[in-house]
Design an enzyme around this catalytic site. Structure first.
Site, PDB file in Angstrom:
ATOM      1  N   ASP A  78      -4.134  -7.681 -11.620  1.00  0.00           N
ATOM      2  CA  ASP A  78      -4.628  -6.499 -12.315  1.00  0.00           C
ATOM      3  C   ASP A  78      -5.842  -5.967 -11.561  1.00  0.00           C
ATOM      4  O   ASP A  78      -6.353  -6.625 -10.656  1.00  0.00           O
ATOM      5  CB  ASP A  78      -4.913  -6.771 -13.794  1.00  0.00           C
ATOM      6  CG  ASP A  78      -6.122  -7.661 -14.050  1.00  0.00           C
ATOM      7  OD1 ASP A  78      -6.498  -8.441 -13.146  1.00  0.00           O
ATOM      8  OD2 ASP A  78      -6.678  -7.601 -15.154  1.00  0.00           O
ATOM      9  N   TYR A  80      -9.564  -4.631 -10.215  1.00  0.00           N
ATOM     10  CA  TYR A  80     -10.956  -5.087 -10.320  1.00  0.00           C
ATOM     11  C   TYR A  80     -11.582  -4.462 -11.568  1.00  0.00           C
ATOM     12  O   TYR A  80     -11.316  -3.297 -11.890  1.00  0.00           O
ATOM     13  CB  TYR A  80     -11.747  -4.677  -9.091  1.00  0.00           C
ATOM     14  CG  TYR A  80     -11.266  -5.304  -7.800  1.00  0.00           C
ATOM     15  CD1 TYR A  80     -11.340  -6.681  -7.606  1.00  0.00           C
ATOM     16  CD2 TYR A  80     -10.744  -4.525  -6.775  1.00  0.00           C
ATOM     17  CE1 TYR A  80     -10.916  -7.266  -6.415  1.00  0.00           C
ATOM     18  CE2 TYR A  80     -10.319  -5.099  -5.580  1.00  0.00           C
ATOM     19  CZ  TYR A  80     -10.400  -6.471  -5.402  1.00  0.00           C
ATOM     20  OH  TYR A  80      -9.980  -7.038  -4.232  1.00  0.00           O
ATOM     21  N   PHE A  91      -5.858  -5.321  -4.425  1.00  0.00           N
ATOM     22  CA  PHE A  91      -6.771  -5.985  -3.493  1.00  0.00           C
ATOM     23  C   PHE A  91      -7.796  -5.034  -2.869  1.00  0.00           C
ATOM     24  O   PHE A  91      -8.815  -5.474  -2.344  1.00  0.00           O
ATOM     25  CB  PHE A  91      -6.019  -6.735  -2.383  1.00  0.00           C
ATOM     26  CG  PHE A  91      -5.279  -7.942  -2.853  1.00  0.00           C
ATOM     27  CD1 PHE A  91      -5.926  -9.160  -3.003  1.00  0.00           C
ATOM     28  CD2 PHE A  91      -3.937  -7.873  -3.168  1.00  0.00           C
ATOM     29  CE1 PHE A  91      -5.259 -10.293  -3.450  1.00  0.00           C
ATOM     30  CE2 PHE A  91      -3.242  -8.994  -3.613  1.00  0.00           C
ATOM     31  CZ  PHE A  91      -3.905 -10.207  -3.760  1.00  0.00           C
ATOM     32  N   HIS A 200      -2.811 -18.077  -3.655  1.00  0.00           N
ATOM     33  CA  HIS A 200      -3.680 -16.911  -3.824  1.00  0.00           C
ATOM     34  C   HIS A 200      -4.869 -17.027  -2.874  1.00  0.00           C
ATOM     35  O   HIS A 200      -5.383 -18.127  -2.641  1.00  0.00           O
ATOM     36  CB  HIS A 200      -4.175 -16.835  -5.271  1.00  0.00           C
ATOM     37  CG  HIS A 200      -4.749 -15.512  -5.621  1.00  0.00           C
ATOM     38  ND1 HIS A 200      -6.058 -15.165  -5.330  1.00  0.00           N
ATOM     39  CD2 HIS A 200      -4.198 -14.430  -6.220  1.00  0.00           C
ATOM     40  CE1 HIS A 200      -6.281 -13.932  -5.738  1.00  0.00           C
ATOM     41  NE2 HIS A 200      -5.172 -13.461  -6.289  1.00  0.00           N
TER      42      HIS A 200
END
Length: 237
Positions: A78, A80, A91, A200
């Protein structure tokens, strides 16, 4: 004395906000009633709370990477949740914003993989313009509250996006980093495509992502299918 009219319920026609090619591609994979309910939820959140990204950037990933141009899908979770960061690309952060820790690790892996200097800024618009769909599974978030819009319907919307890309004949490389993204593996069934999984890039997962060489592997998969490769070294638009 007549009763006052009920207050109108705000809503957003989400498909109408999409570029036409995406609207057409997603239509077979979306349930109209569920999409309408999601639009109502998102509209209420924008009207009553601080929500990111700004509504004008809600579908930035779709605007910058049309379905017929997509060569790579990089899936995030989701947006920032701090002011000034999110601008509709997974990202990525706006120009001039400090590069977040996870993206810093992405750039370190990029530098090690391709033997280039890591980028200075965190704006990934240039990747999107080359055919990298920088998609989050959930496209909005309340300020200061990560995952606050999970479970309200965005997952079905973005799953529809993955299914629409899976239906395309041209090879697409799906980059699934971390447990959340890797759970989407089952949506990709077309043997024309390539799925590259890794841990991740979060600093909390120091070894799961390092050394995955996702960037060179993606370009090899594209080249093997006769598709143009991505110039990863220059992410800024």
């Amino acid at each position: 004395m007549t009763d006052a009219a009920p207050a109108s319920v705000p809503t957003l026609d989400l498909p109408a906000l999409l570029p036409p090619a995406w609207r057409e591609a997603l239509a077979p994979h979306l349930e109209p009633a569920d999409t309408a309910a999601l639009g109502a939820f998102v509209a209420r959140e924008y009207a009553s709370r601080q929500v990111y990204p700004p509504v004008e950037d809600l579908f930035a990933a779709y605007r910058l990477c049309q379905p017929q141009d997509c060569r790579v899908l990089l899936l995030g979770q989701d947006p920032y949740h701090r002011a000034g960061q999110a601008h509709g690309l997974s990202f990525s952060v706006r120009p001039g914003v400090r590069v977040p820790p996870s993206l810093r690790n992405v750039f370190r892996e990029l530098a090690a993989d391709l033997e280039v200097d890591p980028p200075v800024g965190g704006d990934l618009t240039g990747w999107a313009e080359q055919g990298v769909l920088l998609l989050n599974s959930v496209l909005t978030v309340r300020e200061g509250s990560p995952n606050s819009h999970a479970g309200h319907g965005w997952e079905a919307f973005t799953d529809a996006t993955i299914r629409a890309l899976d239906a395309r004949a041209e090879r697409i490389v799906f980059l699934l980093w971390g447990g959340y993204a890797r759970r989407k593996r089952g949506l990709i069934v077309n043997p024309a495509h390539v799925v590259l999984e890794a841990g991740h890039p979060s600093p909390l997962n120091p070894r799961g992502f390092r050394g995955c060489r996702a960037f060179s592997a993606t370009n090899k998969a594209l080249a093997d299918a006769g598709r143009p490769t991505i110039v990863w070294e220059h992410p800024a638009g």
